[in-house]
Design an enzyme around this catalytic site. Structure first.
Site, PDB file in Angstrom:
ATOM      1  N   HIS A  71     -55.437 -49.788  10.051  1.00 18.93           N
ATOM      2  CA  HIS A  71     -54.959 -50.810  10.979  1.00 18.93           C
ATOM      3  C   HIS A  71     -54.975 -50.239  12.398  1.00 18.93           C
ATOM      4  CE1 HIS A  71     -52.900 -53.609   7.954  1.00 18.93           C
ATOM      5  NE2 HIS A  71     -53.609 -54.380   8.747  1.00 18.93           N
ATOM      6  N   GLU A 123     -53.810 -46.448   6.270  1.00 16.42           N
ATOM      7  CA  GLU A 123     -52.982 -47.009   5.210  1.00 16.42           C
ATOM      8  C   GLU A 123     -53.077 -46.187   3.926  1.00 16.42           C
ATOM      9  OE1 GLU A 123     -50.873 -49.200   5.739  1.00 16.42           O
ATOM     10  OE2 GLU A 123     -51.540 -50.201   7.571  1.00 16.42           O
ATOM     11  N   ARG A 183     -47.735 -64.957   5.525  1.00 12.73           N
ATOM     12  CA  ARG A 183     -46.762 -65.528   6.459  1.00 12.73           C
ATOM     13  C   ARG A 183     -47.370 -66.681   7.237  1.00 12.73           C
ATOM     14  NH1 ARG A 183     -45.774 -64.655  11.717  1.00 12.73           N
ATOM     15  NH2 ARG A 183     -47.184 -62.863  11.789  1.00 12.73           N
ATOM     16  N   CYS A 224     -55.636 -58.397   5.192  1.00 10.48           N
ATOM     17  CA  CYS A 224     -55.947 -56.968   5.294  1.00 10.48           C
ATOM     18  C   CYS A 224     -55.611 -56.244   3.995  1.00 10.48           C
ATOM     19  CB  CYS A 224     -55.190 -56.339   6.462  1.00 10.48           C
ATOM     20  SG  CYS A 224     -55.856 -56.752   8.091  1.00 10.48           S
TER      21      CYS A 224
END
Length: 214
Positions: free
Chosen positions: A167, A81, A91, A144
Site C-alpha cells: 500500500h 502488507e 465500506r 486491495c
C-alpha cells in the site's frame, strides 16, 4: 527471460488518478538484469473482475515475482502488507457498485495467507535509502485485500514464486486536496526497484523489530 509482474489499480472513490498505477506503469519494460523484465498491468477496482484480470496475467506471464500495489490514503509510509485475509467487507462500493459484506474471497481457502516477500529486509533497505517504510498487518477488507488474498491463493502451489501486496500513500496532488501525507511517484518507483532487486535474491528474511503495539 524471467518476468516480474507489477499491478496497480485504476482510480476509485472519486479520485482522478491512482498513484499505484501511476508508479508501476513507469516500470513496464524495465530490466533489473539481462535475464529479467518487468511487466506492469492495471487491475479494475472491482471485486469480481480484479481477480479474473490478475489470474489471466499470471497464466500468460508465468512470473517469477509478483508485486501488487494499491492506494491507501492516510498512510504515511511505503507499507508492505504481511497478511491477506479471506474476508470481504466493503465500506464503500467498488467501481461497478458492488459492495460485498462479510463474504469470503475463496470459499475453499484458508483464513489467511502471509506475504512471501522478505518484508523486514525490504523495510530495512528502504529506510537506509531514505524512504519511509513499514510492515503493515492489515490490508483492509476492500478490493486491495481481495486481490492480495486472491494472488496468494493462486500461487499457493508455487512456493518458488515470491509475491505480496504494497500500500502506498496519496500522491502529492491528492494529498493537497485531502490534507494528508503523500509520497511522490518518483519515490515509489525508486522503492519498487529496491524491492524487486532484493526479492529476486531468494534469501531468507532478516530479524528486525517491525511489530506493532496496537
Amino acid at each position: 527471460m524471467r518476468t516480474i509482474l507489477l499491478t496497480g489499480f485504476e482510480p476509485f472513490g472519486g479520485e482522478a488518478s491512482n498513484p499505484s498505477w501511476d508508479a508501476v506503469k513507469q516500470l513496464d519494460g524495465w530490466q533489473p538484469d539481462d535475464e529479467t523484465v518487468v511487466r506492469a498491468r492495471q487491475l479494475p477496482c472491482v471485486f469480481t473482475q480484479s481477480l479474473s484480470v490478475l489470474d489471466a496475467e499470471l497464466t500468460a506471464l508465468d512470473p517469477s515475482l509478483v508485486l501488487a500495489l494499491g492506494q491507501a490514503g492516510g498512510r504515511t509510509a511505503f507499507s508492505l502488507e504481511k497478511v491477506a485475509i479471506n474476508y470481504n467487507d466493503a465500506r464503500i462500493a467498488d467501481n461497478q457498485g458492488q459492495q460485498p459484506l462479510a463474504t469470503a474471497t475463496a470459499d475453499d481457502g484458508p483464513a489467511a495467507y502471509f506475504s512471501t516477500l522478505p518484508l523486514k529486509h525490504l523495510v530495512q533497505q528502504l529506510r537506509l535509502n531514505g524512504i519511509p517504510a513499514e510492515v503493515s498487518f492489515s490490508a483492509g477488507t476492500f478490493v486491495c485485500n481481495h486481490v492480495f488474498y486472491g494472488l496468494m491463493h493462486a500461487l499457493a502451489a508455487k512456493p518458488q514464486v515470491r509475491a505480496g501486496f504494497i500500500h502506498i500513500p496519496y500522491s502529492p496532488e491528492q494529498a493537497a486536496h485531502h490534507q494528508s501525507a503523500s509520497m511522490s511517484t518518483a519515490l515509489v518507483v525508486e522503492a519498487l526497484k529496491i524491492c524487486i532487486q532484493l526479492s529476486l535474491l531468494q534469501q531468507p528474511d532478516i530479524l528486525l523489530a517491525t511489530g506493532q503495539l496496537d
